[in-house]
Design a protein around this motif. Structure first.
Motif, PDB file in Angstrom:
ATOM      1  N   VAL A  11      35.817  45.353  39.783  1.00 39.04           N
ATOM      2  CA  VAL A  11      37.211  44.922  39.694  1.00 39.04           C
ATOM      3  C   VAL A  11      37.376  43.547  40.335  1.00 39.04           C
ATOM      4  N   GLY A  12      36.797  43.359  41.524  1.00 40.13           N
ATOM      5  CA  GLY A  12      36.877  42.061  42.176  1.00 40.13           C
ATOM      6  C   GLY A  12      36.217  40.959  41.368  1.00 40.13           C
ATOM      7  N   LEU A  13      35.126  41.275  40.691  1.00 43.29           N
ATOM      8  CA  LEU A  13      34.463  40.279  39.846  1.00 43.29           C
ATOM      9  C   LEU A  13      35.306  39.950  38.617  1.00 43.29           C
ATOM     10  N   ALA A  14      35.982  40.952  38.058  1.00 45.13           N
ATOM     11  CA  ALA A  14      36.865  40.689  36.916  1.00 45.13           C
ATOM     12  C   ALA A  14      38.038  39.815  37.331  1.00 45.13           C
ATOM     13  N   LEU A  15      38.610  40.068  38.521  1.00 38.06           N
ATOM     14  CA  LEU A  15      39.684  39.215  39.019  1.00 38.06           C
ATOM     15  C   LEU A  15      39.161  37.804  39.268  1.00 38.06           C
ATOM     16  N   HIS A  16      37.983  37.698  39.827  1.00 36.01           N
ATOM     17  CA  HIS A  16      37.343  36.397  40.060  1.00 36.01           C
ATOM     18  C   HIS A  16      37.247  35.603  38.761  1.00 36.01           C
ATOM     19  N   ALA A  17      36.768  36.260  37.697  1.00 32.03           N
ATOM     20  CA  ALA A  17      36.612  35.580  36.411  1.00 32.03           C
ATOM     21  C   ALA A  17      37.960  35.146  35.854  1.00 32.03           C
ATOM     22  N   ALA A  18      38.973  36.001  35.975  1.00 30.40           N
ATOM     23  CA  ALA A  18      40.300  35.664  35.446  1.00 30.40           C
ATOM     24  C   ALA A  18      40.905  34.485  36.205  1.00 30.40           C
ATOM     25  N   MET A  19      40.794  34.480  37.530  1.00 31.78           N
ATOM     26  CA  MET A  19      41.342  33.367  38.328  1.00 31.78           C
ATOM     27  C   MET A  19      40.589  32.078  38.055  1.00 31.78           C
ATOM     28  N   ARG A  20      39.289  32.162  37.989  1.00 27.64           N
ATOM     29  CA  ARG A  20      38.480  30.966  37.756  1.00 27.64           C
ATOM     30  C   ARG A  20      38.789  30.364  36.387  1.00 27.64           C
ATOM     31  N   ASP A  21      38.870  31.195  35.355  1.00 29.37           N
ATOM     32  CA  ASP A  21      39.191  30.690  34.015  1.00 29.37           C
ATOM     33  C   ASP A  21      40.554  30.012  33.996  1.00 29.37           C
ATOM     34  N   ALA A  22      41.543  30.625  34.671  1.00 30.28           N
ATOM     35  CA  ALA A  22      42.881  30.044  34.715  1.00 30.28           C
ATOM     36  C   ALA A  22      42.859  28.688  35.418  1.00 30.28           C
TER      37      ALA A  22
END
Length: 430
Positions: free
Chosen positions: A53-64
């Motif tokens: 879950v933390g990695l998915a949030l990481h990817a979403a924030m980084r992409d944004a």
């Protein structure tokens, strides 16, 4: 940093609200919202783990951030202590601003920054869409985590209430060091209120917080007022239940005047002391007519309640000493028949299919004379603990850039490694 906003609680009309249950409903909605963000993403969370879950949030924030969105993340120094250098560096290189609330050095491997934690869970997207609740960013909020997966709730909001939540999270960053000028500039970039209202519904809501300065008991006051006003039913589902004397007294009074009062508490707690503490109150509550249900499927982590057919609340605040007297918390209080009905359906389903109802006969076999005496003193202890806890030092919690805390962690790791090497050398020499 303190939440020193002077917002007087008032009902805001014209909102839309949707209940989200567990990570299966919450995480996809949040990640989709971050993916659709055009200008700004602000996230506050107590726990962020470096799992799926933390990695998915990481990817979403980084992409944004890489597509030009301003991304601000606030994590708590106690709740999120172990993010790796690689995790934080990857966010920083993309432009994500990560701030740690009240970071603390460990002593003999133990975290000492236990009190006055930033326990809120808030997301605001483009100043027009918000999420508030009790769900952290960790895999234990997903059913596939297993028997220890947590049962929890959050809400998604649109409408004028989001403008208040947006101002609140911006002010939290500003008070952490950015200053009033930064706050005014960021607020000017928010969409006009008319745009927020265009996507709204018909729900009345209040955004309620507690801090350690000017809003020390706002959430508890809303609970007590709603309990006093209740005429038909009260349902409270709360993970950590050990409230103050006045709230217990209001629940007992409501039950005695004929209100159907039900508590959904932990039957399979993540921490055994939780059930022990709540259990000390069972005798007083049951004999007043309060019905108690222990949720037994897995750990309960929710913090929700409903009164009669219109009043509801969802948020981060437990009904225990930490949440009511020490932590920084945020709840949404809702006045809407349709939302109340949805929440009632979910609570009724838990009580019907996943709970054990406790009655006085269950207590009779467990309660010795000593336990009854202990329960009496615990009950009356509740009269005084809020004032005692408020005497703890009200330090000024600070927001520290994650780069600084990461550097401190790396330096501490090197010192620990050096100490270990020196210890090994001395052992070999001996």
């Amino acid at each position: 940093m303190q939440d020193t906003h002077e917002r007087a609680g008032h009902w805001t009309a014209g909102n839309r609200i949707e209940l989200l249950e567990n990570g299966e409903e919450f995480f996809p909605r949040v990640f989709e919202a971050i993916g659709a963000a055009r200008r700004e993403v602000i996230i506050e969370t107590f726990i962020l783990f470096e799992d799926k879950v933390g990695l998915a949030l990481h990817a979403a924030m980084r992409d944004a951030a890489l597509r030009g969105v301003k991304v601000d993340l606030m994590i708590d120094g106690f709740g999120s202590p172990d993010l790796s250098h690689e995790y934080l560096e990857s966010l920083a290189s993309a432009g994500v601003k990560v701030r740690v609330f009240d970071p603390g050095q460990r002593f003999l491997g133990q975290r000492l920054n236990v009190f006055r934690r930033m326990h809120r869970k808030i997301v605001v997207i483009d100043g027009a869409r918000a999420f508030v609740g009790g769900i952290n960013y960790s895999a234990d909020h997903l059913l596939d985590f297993g028997p220890k997966a947590k049962q929890d709730y959050a809400v998604e909001l649109a409408g004028p209430i989001v403008a208040e939540i947006h101002q609140f999270v911006l002010r939290a960053i500003a008070l952490g060091g950015k200053g009033a000028g930064w706050f005014r500039r960021r607020l000017k970039q928010a969409p006009p209120v008319s745009q927020q209202q265009a996507a709204a519904g018909e729900v009345d809501a209040i955004f309620v917080t507690r801090d350690n300065r000017r809003h020390t008991n706002d959430i508890e006051r809303h609970y007590r007022a709603a309990i006093r006003a209740a005429r038909e039913r009260i349902v409270i589902a709360n993970a950590y239940f050990f409230p103050g004397y006045r709230l217990i007294k209001e629940l007992r009074r409501a039950a005695r005047r004929g209100v159907d009062v039900r508590l959904i508490l932990q039957g399979e707690p993540d921490m055994p002391i939780v059930k022990t503490a709540a259990g000390m109150l069972y005798h007083h509550l049951l004999h007043a007519g309060v019905r108690i249900y222990e949720y037994c499927d897995r750990p309960l982590h929710g913090k929700v309640a409903l009164m009669d057919d219109r009043w509801s609340t969802v948020g981060s605040s437990n009904l225990d000493p930490l949440s009511l007297s020490l932590n920084l918390e945020a709840n949404v209080v809702v006045r809407d028949t349709a939302f109340n009905g949805v929440l009632w359906e979910r609570m009724d389903r838990l009580m019907q299919h996943s709970c054990k109802q406790i009655d006085t006969e269950d207590l009779a076999s467990e309660w010795s004379g000593w336990r009854l005496v202990r329960s009496f003193f615990v009950f009356h202890f509740l009269r005084w603990y809020p004032s005692w806890l408020n005497r703890l030092p009200r330090h000024a919690p600070r927001l520290t850039p994650a780069e600084a805390t990461d550097l401190m962690a790396q330096q501490q790791k090197k010192r620990d490694e050096q100490d270990g090497s020196e210890g090994s050398a001395r052992t070999e020499a001996a």
